[in-house]
Design a protein around this motif. Structure first.
Motif, short mmCIF file in Angstrom:
data_model
loop_
_atom_site.label_atom_id
_atom_site.label_comp_id
_atom_site.label_asym_id
_atom_site.label_seq_id
_atom_site.Cartn_x
_atom_site.Cartn_y
_atom_site.Cartn_z
N ALA A 182 0.94 -1.20 0.08
CA ALA A 182 0.05 0.13 -0.08
C ALA A 182 0.87 1.39 0.04
O ALA A 182 0.67 2.22 -0.73
N TYR A 183 2.09 1.22 0.62
CA TYR A 183 2.97 2.31 0.83
C TYR A 183 3.41 2.70 -0.64
O TYR A 183 3.50 3.79 -1.11
N LEU A 184 3.85 1.61 -1.34
CA LEU A 184 4.35 1.88 -2.70
C LEU A 184 3.26 2.49 -3.67
O LEU A 184 3.54 3.05 -4.39
N CYS A 185 2.11 1.84 -3.53
CA CYS A 185 0.83 2.05 -4.22
C CYS A 185 0.68 3.66 -4.10
O CYS A 185 -0.28 4.44 -5.04
N HIS A 186 0.83 4.48 -2.95
CA HIS A 186 0.60 5.70 -2.73
C HIS A 186 1.71 6.65 -3.58
O HIS A 186 1.62 7.90 -3.30
N THR A 187 2.67 6.00 -4.10
CA THR A 187 3.71 6.73 -4.80
C THR A 187 3.30 7.17 -6.09
O THR A 187 3.38 6.19 -7.16
N PRO A 188 3.09 8.26 -6.47
CA PRO A 188 2.70 8.81 -7.91
C PRO A 188 3.68 8.53 -8.97
O PRO A 188 4.90 8.45 -8.61
N GLY A 189 3.31 7.94 -9.92
CA GLY A 189 4.36 7.46 -11.02
C GLY A 189 4.72 6.14 -11.12
O GLY A 189 5.38 5.78 -12.07
N LEU A 190 4.63 5.31 -10.12
CA LEU A 190 5.23 4.01 -9.94
C LEU A 190 3.98 3.07 -10.58
O LEU A 190 2.89 3.29 -10.47
N VAL A 191 4.46 1.89 -11.18
CA VAL A 191 3.98 0.97 -11.46
C VAL A 191 4.17 -0.07 -10.33
O VAL A 191 5.51 -0.39 -10.22
N VAL A 192 3.31 -1.14 -9.91
CA VAL A 192 3.47 -1.97 -8.69
C VAL A 192 3.00 -3.18 -9.09
O VAL A 192 1.60 -3.40 -9.40
N VAL A 193 3.91 -4.16 -9.23
CA VAL A 193 3.59 -5.61 -9.91
C VAL A 193 3.94 -6.67 -8.74
O VAL A 193 4.80 -6.75 -8.14
N MET A 194 2.87 -7.69 -8.81
CA MET A 194 3.14 -8.56 -7.86
C MET A 194 2.71 -10.02 -8.81
O MET A 194 1.46 -10.19 -8.59
N PRO A 195 3.55 -10.85 -9.18
CA PRO A 195 3.21 -12.14 -9.72
C PRO A 195 2.61 -13.23 -8.73
O PRO A 195 3.11 -13.24 -7.76
N ARG A 196 2.11 -14.25 -9.12
CA ARG A 196 1.54 -15.31 -8.42
C ARG A 196 2.29 -16.67 -8.51
O ARG A 196 2.24 -17.44 -7.78
N GLY A 197 3.12 -16.76 -9.67
CA GLY A 197 4.20 -17.87 -9.98
C GLY A 197 5.19 -17.54 -10.95
O GLY A 197 5.03 -16.57 -11.36
N PRO A 198 5.84 -18.58 -11.13
CA PRO A 198 7.06 -18.34 -12.24
C PRO A 198 6.61 -17.87 -13.89
O PRO A 198 7.26 -17.06 -14.20
N ARG A 199 5.56 -18.70 -14.07
CA ARG A 199 5.27 -18.12 -15.57
C ARG A 199 4.86 -16.86 -15.68
O ARG A 199 4.99 -16.05 -16.38
N CYS A 200 3.92 -16.34 -14.54
CA CYS A 200 3.31 -15.13 -14.50
C CYS A 200 4.55 -14.00 -14.29
O CYS A 200 4.62 -13.01 -14.89
N ALA A 201 5.52 -14.48 -13.34
CA ALA A 201 6.67 -13.70 -13.18
C ALA A 201 7.44 -13.35 -14.33
O ALA A 201 7.82 -12.15 -14.56
#
Length: 154
Positions: A2-21
């Motif tokens: 959430a802290y990172l998502c409050h930073t203007p201009g950033l894209v925040v990504v979180m994969p669920r597994g190796p293929r998605c990563a």
């Protein structure tokens, strides 16, 4: 997160597994904006998937409907998706049809996919590992309450 998502201009990504990563990482490297790529450590020990050798990208800002359903929408991201898949399997044995959505990108997040799903199912469950207070799940819940109020069932 959430802290990172409050930073203007950033894209925040979180994969669920190796293929998605791999697909999200290739998209992140090629993105013109700064990207924060969060990798849950548990994925290194628990996720086993075949990852294609070919170059491929998964679009940033686009959620994936992992499982279509009609009774309830369940939204998660990152390592939480493994638990949610188990939960939806158990629910299906009880006759509950779950639509499971992997957010994949937290910022910008794909509200349209979730809104369409909630308007179809009438119910929403947001599952995340962050603290309840000020967690990113609160953003999803607030947006869906605003956009889908008359479609939500008690």
């Amino acid at each position: 997160e959430a802290y990172l998502c409050h930073t203007p201009g950033l894209v925040v990504v979180m994969p669920r597994g190796p293929r998605c990563a791999k697909g999200l990482l290739l998209s992140s490297v090629r993105c013109k904006d700064p990207v924060i790529f969060l990798e849950p450590k548990i994925l290194y020990r628990s996720a086993v998937e075949e990852v294609p050798d070919a170059d491929y990208e998964i679009p940033l800002g686009k959620a994936e409907i992992m499982q279509h359903g009609t009774d309830v929408t369940i939204v998660g991201w990152g390592a939480q998706l493994r638990r949610l898949q188990i939960a939806t399997d158990l629910a299906s044995k009880e006759g509950i049809s779950c639509e499971l959505i992997d957010l994949r990108t937290l910022l910008p997040w794909d509200s349209d996919t979730i809104i369409r799903s909630v308007k179809k199912t009438g119910k929403l469950i947001v599952s995340h590992e962050a603290p309840i207070t000020c967690g990113f799940g609160a953003e999803i819940a607030a947006t869906l309450q605003q956009e889908c109020f008359f479609h939500l069932e008690a």
